[in-house]
Design a protein around this motif. Sequence first.
Motif, short mmCIF file in Angstrom:
data_model
loop_
_atom_site.label_atom_id
_atom_site.label_comp_id
_atom_site.label_asym_id
_atom_site.label_seq_id
_atom_site.Cartn_x
_atom_site.Cartn_y
_atom_site.Cartn_z
N GLN A 18 36.62 -77.92 79.71
CA GLN A 18 36.86 -78.65 78.46
C GLN A 18 37.68 -77.80 77.50
O GLN A 18 38.64 -78.27 76.89
N LEU A 19 37.31 -76.52 77.39
CA LEU A 19 38.04 -75.61 76.50
C LEU A 19 39.50 -75.47 76.95
O LEU A 19 40.42 -75.55 76.13
N GLU A 51 33.00 -74.02 85.01
CA GLU A 51 31.89 -74.72 84.39
C GLU A 51 32.46 -75.80 83.48
O GLU A 51 33.61 -75.71 83.04
N GLU A 52 31.69 -76.81 83.17
CA GLU A 52 32.15 -77.95 82.38
C GLU A 52 32.76 -77.51 81.04
O GLU A 52 33.83 -77.97 80.65
N GLU A 53 32.08 -76.62 80.32
CA GLU A 53 32.58 -76.18 79.02
C GLU A 53 33.88 -75.39 79.14
O GLU A 53 34.76 -75.50 78.29
N GLU A 54 34.01 -74.59 80.21
CA GLU A 54 35.25 -73.84 80.42
C GLU A 54 36.42 -74.79 80.65
O GLU A 54 37.50 -74.61 80.08
N TYR A 61 40.69 -76.64 87.98
CA TYR A 61 39.53 -76.54 87.09
C TYR A 61 38.21 -76.86 87.81
O TYR A 61 37.15 -76.74 87.23
#
Length: 160
Positions: free
Chosen positions: A76-77, A71-74, A67
Amino acid sequence: MNLNKQLQTRLKALMEQEKLLDTQRRVAVASGVAQSSINRILNNTQSATLDMVSSLAKAFRIKPDRYFLLEEEEAQLLNLFNSLDANERRRCLKWLVKIVEAKKTGAVDFLFSDSLPEELEAAVFVEASKPLGSKGNIFDEQTTTKAIPSTPRKSTTDRV
């Protein structure tokens, strides 16, 4: 964006966020990757090996290490998605497909506003909690996007 540029961008962003790893020297010590290699990665003059990426991920406590380039949101998802059991993941994927399909028609724009009415949020939660195959479950395979109600958007002059 190529992977080297992506690594450079991600490493810079992480170093800005993480105060304990905000210098090349600190990153080098925490990761075991030579400071000169960190410098070349940040200047996009060296490609990192998979071992280097794995070591950098561990230094920044990013698990799993694959990971690191996300990106951070990716990330997290994906972490949230992977915490679900297989049935929940299938339901989630079906829900996302229906949302994307309905979004093309503008039928669910209200779901992505910052001011989702509490009653609607509760209704979505109730629908998501229903077992697959139960009558009226909007996430069931037989249900089409027409089952997702569309609410007319208020004009900016109508808002309070």
